[in-house]
Design a protein around this motif. Structure first.
Motif, mmCIF file in Angstrom:
data_model
loop_
_atom_site.group_PDB
_atom_site.id
_atom_site.type_symbol
_atom_site.label_atom_id
_atom_site.label_comp_id
_atom_site.label_asym_id
_atom_site.label_seq_id
_atom_site.Cartn_x
_atom_site.Cartn_y
_atom_site.Cartn_z
ATOM 1 N N ALA A 22 0.828 -1.204 0.000
ATOM 2 C CA ALA A 22 0.000 0.000 0.000
ATOM 3 C C ALA A 22 0.865 1.257 0.000
ATOM 4 N N ALA A 23 1.940 1.239 0.793
ATOM 5 C CA ALA A 23 2.842 2.398 0.833
ATOM 6 C C ALA A 23 3.545 2.588 -0.511
ATOM 7 N N HIS A 24 3.950 1.484 -1.121
ATOM 8 C CA HIS A 24 4.581 1.539 -2.447
ATOM 9 C C HIS A 24 3.619 2.097 -3.480
ATOM 10 N N TRP A 25 2.367 1.675 -3.427
ATOM 11 C CA TRP A 25 1.374 2.161 -4.384
ATOM 12 C C TRP A 25 1.086 3.646 -4.181
ATOM 13 N N GLN A 26 1.134 4.097 -2.930
ATOM 14 C CA GLN A 26 0.928 5.526 -2.702
ATOM 15 C C GLN A 26 2.077 6.339 -3.309
ATOM 16 N N GLU A 27 3.291 5.834 -3.099
ATOM 17 C CA GLU A 27 4.460 6.563 -3.590
ATOM 18 C C GLU A 27 4.532 6.545 -5.116
ATOM 19 N N LYS A 28 4.271 5.383 -5.718
ATOM 20 C CA LYS A 28 4.436 5.248 -7.164
ATOM 21 C C LYS A 28 3.225 5.732 -7.942
ATOM 22 N N PHE A 29 2.024 5.513 -7.412
ATOM 23 C CA PHE A 29 0.802 5.807 -8.170
ATOM 24 C C PHE A 29 -0.065 6.885 -7.526
ATOM 25 N N ASN A 30 0.379 7.401 -6.376
ATOM 26 C CA ASN A 30 -0.423 8.365 -5.618
ATOM 27 C C ASN A 30 -1.809 7.792 -5.325
ATOM 28 N N TYR A 31 -1.828 6.518 -4.989
ATOM 29 C CA TYR A 31 -3.083 5.816 -4.691
ATOM 30 C C TYR A 31 -3.094 5.435 -3.213
ATOM 31 N N GLN A 32 -4.144 5.792 -2.526
ATOM 32 C CA GLN A 32 -4.309 5.466 -1.106
ATOM 33 C C GLN A 32 -5.354 4.348 -0.963
ATOM 34 N N ALA A 33 -4.919 3.187 -0.480
ATOM 35 C CA ALA A 33 -5.841 2.068 -0.275
ATOM 36 C C ALA A 33 -6.760 2.359 0.905
ATOM 37 N N SER A 34 -8.057 2.204 0.701
ATOM 38 C CA SER A 34 -9.004 2.422 1.803
ATOM 39 C C SER A 34 -9.298 1.130 2.559
ATOM 40 N N VAL A 35 -8.934 -0.018 1.963
ATOM 41 C CA VAL A 35 -9.182 -1.319 2.606
ATOM 42 C C VAL A 35 -7.952 -2.202 2.450
ATOM 43 N N ILE A 36 -7.581 -2.874 3.539
ATOM 44 C CA ILE A 36 -6.615 -3.978 3.475
ATOM 45 C C ILE A 36 -7.348 -5.230 3.935
ATOM 46 N N ASN A 37 -7.406 -6.208 3.051
ATOM 47 C CA ASN A 37 -8.144 -7.442 3.304
ATOM 48 C C ASN A 37 -7.135 -8.580 3.450
ATOM 49 N N VAL A 38 -7.063 -9.146 4.659
ATOM 50 C CA VAL A 38 -6.048 -10.175 4.942
ATOM 51 C C VAL A 38 -6.572 -11.591 4.760
ATOM 52 N N GLY A 39 -7.793 -11.720 4.243
ATOM 53 C CA GLY A 39 -8.334 -13.058 4.002
ATOM 54 C C GLY A 39 -8.728 -13.752 5.290
ATOM 55 N N GLY A 40 -8.666 -15.070 5.256
ATOM 56 C CA GLY A 40 -9.036 -15.867 6.422
ATOM 57 C C GLY A 40 -8.021 -16.981 6.633
ATOM 58 N N GLY A 41 -8.513 -18.146 7.039
ATOM 59 C CA GLY A 41 -7.616 -19.281 7.249
ATOM 60 C C GLY A 41 -7.321 -19.587 8.697
ATOM 61 N N PHE A 42 -8.042 -18.945 9.622
ATOM 62 C CA PHE A 42 -7.783 -19.165 11.041
ATOM 63 C C PHE A 42 -8.114 -20.617 11.403
ATOM 64 N N GLY A 43 -7.143 -21.295 12.015
ATOM 65 C CA GLY A 43 -7.312 -22.712 12.310
ATOM 66 C C GLY A 43 -8.289 -22.974 13.447
ATOM 67 N N ILE A 44 -8.926 -24.132 13.402
ATOM 68 C CA ILE A 44 -9.819 -24.559 14.478
ATOM 69 C C ILE A 44 -9.345 -25.902 15.020
ATOM 70 N N ARG A 45 -9.881 -26.262 16.156
ATOM 71 C CA ARG A 45 -9.530 -27.541 16.763
ATOM 72 C C ARG A 45 -10.419 -28.643 16.205
ATOM 73 N N TYR A 46 -9.782 -29.648 15.619
ATOM 74 C CA TYR A 46 -10.504 -30.835 15.165
ATOM 75 C C TYR A 46 -10.293 -32.003 16.127
ATOM 76 N N VAL A 47 -9.041 -32.218 16.534
ATOM 77 C CA VAL A 47 -8.711 -33.323 17.437
ATOM 78 C C VAL A 47 -7.900 -32.769 18.606
ATOM 79 N N LYS A 48 -7.716 -33.586 19.625
ATOM 80 C CA LYS A 48 -7.127 -33.078 20.875
ATOM 81 C C LYS A 48 -5.703 -32.567 20.711
ATOM 82 N N ASP A 49 -4.995 -33.051 19.690
ATOM 83 C CA ASP A 49 -3.633 -32.569 19.474
ATOM 84 C C ASP A 49 -3.584 -31.198 18.806
#
Length: 436
Positions: A230-257
């Motif tokens: 985002a900082a690179h895009w602001q410097e090179k393209f004068n574009y300011q990102a209004s959203v940063i989307n980091v996706g998902g993938g948060f792990g859950i517990r399936y088994v005791k380990d």
């Protein structure tokens, strides 16, 4: 004793409760195999994510990744909780439309969206198109010009970060079918094309590094990388990102380990990492979007099965067979995924043997668990497999021409069918006779 079952989930008869409903009674009333969701668990997790953002005073969107489980009722629950959703196909989008989901809160993902899918999205005023490749920029441009409209877009980038997860569900590394590569300059080239297009309103950037991730390092890394971009895009393209989307993938517990953090702890770390990096730049603080799917749907889901045949071979673990299998949960066969299973009538019964929990499908690989500790079981017993709410029903098939199971939502002691059990007539309703 299974540590994932709490005292509050066992009724006076000693039976497992799901959403305040007796699991054994659900199996008898609706038949098995049966998928049951605890709706309050879905609501609690969405609220927990929202609470973290609000405590940190950050603009946000909790966008349910509906590929984990898509149904009209699921979209309606997410909408009622103020969530956004992301869809990855025309079919998911159509379901969200039929659910009355607010289209402004829908993001449309996918690495090979068809023209027809993009037309549907534009015609129904989908909030954001997640652009994945150069072909899509051209295709979307044609659709927008034909309809003389504008649309919000975000660019999906591959940040060069490989999450510690199964190789089939890593998506953030350089060698991935998804997104624009950073190192080669693809992302910059894509941004230039979008910024030059008056019909595309560039909201920000997106990355997704994988699924079922237990470690914070990958999320901290992608947060840092996205702010750098985002900082690179602001410097090179004068574009300011209004959203940063980091996706998902948060792990859950399936088994005791499995020892994942609470999903909201991942979000806390992501917010801190982004804030820390933003403070090193002259960027304004963007909104942070997340796209949890498994962590919302997974722990809320249960698969109920009825025990059938048993095969015992001296010196080997016996096979205990149930009336479902890879047709309603292919993840064990596909990913070697593991789950825990309990006796629905007595989830804290003493464990007396280790078995291979087998499905009914005509496939040697149709094993739901290679090593499942169980109490003594007999034909007719109901087993409950835990944490099956993500990528079970959504990946279900009619292999061997078996109907897919019903799906029931349970909440406050009341249950309702939200997807009917398929019938044999359903299996053949698209077939046409051969004519010579």
């Amino acid at each position: 004793m299974n540590e994932q079952i709490t005292d509050q989930q066992i009724n006076s008869a000693g039976h497992l409760m799901i959403g305040g409903c007796d699991a054994v009674e659900l199996a008898h009333q609706y038949g098995t195999p049966l998928v049951v969701y605890d709706v309050q668990q879905i609501r609690r997790q969405i609220r927990a994510f929202k609470h973290v953002f609000e405590e940190n005073n950050v603009e946000y969107a909790v966008s349910y990744a509906s590929k984990a489980f898509a149904a009209i009722a699921m979209y309606q629950v997410v909408a009622a909780e103020g969530g956004h959703t992301d869809v990855v196909s025309g079919g998911e989008l159509y379901t969200a439309i039929k659910a009355g989901f607010p289209m402004a809160n829908v993001s449309f993902h996918g690495n090979n969206k068809s023209r027809e899918e993009l037309e549907m999205a534009i015609d129904h005023h989908v909030g954001t198109i997640m652009i994945d490749n150069f072909h899509e920029i051209e295709l979307l441009t044609d659709v927008l010009e034909e309809r003389d409209v504008k649309v919000n877009v975000m660019l999906r980038i591959t940040p060069g970060i490989s999450a510690h997860t199964n190789k089939y569900i890593q998506t953030g590394q350089v060698d991935s079918k998804f997104g624009f590569d950073l190192q080669s300059g693809q992302a910059d080239e894509a941004l230039a094309k979008v910024l030059a297009n008056p019909r595309m309103q560039m909201k920000g950037l997106h990355a997704h590094i994988g699924s079922q991730i237990f470690e914070l390092a990958g999320f901290k890394g992608v947060a840092k990388k996205l702010v750098e971009v985002a900082a690179h895009w602001q410097e090179k393209f004068n574009y300011q990102a209004s959203v940063i989307n980091v996706g998902g993938g948060f792990g859950i517990r399936y088994v005791k380990d499995d020892t994942p953090l609470a999903p909201e702890e991942f979000v806390e770390a992501i917010i801190k990492a982004i804030k820390d990096e933003i403070n090193k730049t002259n960027l304004m603080m963007p909104a942070i979007w997340i796209e949890p799917g498994r962590s919302i749907a997974g722990p809320a889901g249960y698969n109920l099965y009825t025990v059938g045949s048993r095969k015992a071979v001296p010196g080997l673990r016996p096979y205990v067979t149930v009336d479902g299998g890879m047709g309603d949960n292919i993840r064990p066969a596909l990913y070697e995924a593991q789950y825990e299973t309990v006796l629905a009538s007595d989830p804290r019964a003493n464990l007396v043997e280790h078995v291979r929990l087998a499905g009914k499908y005509c496939e040697s690989g149709d094993i739901l668990s290679q090593d499942q500790a169980l109490p003594a079981t007999k034909p007719g017993d109901v087993l409950a497999m835990l944490d099956t709410g993500a990528y079970g029903y959504s990946m279900a098939s009619n292999y061997n021409r078996n109907p897919r199971p019903a799906v029931v939502f349970a909440e406050d002691g009341k249950a309702q069918v939200v997807i009917k059990r398929e019938t044999y007539d359903d299996l053949i309703h698209l077939d046409e006779p051969y004519r010579q």
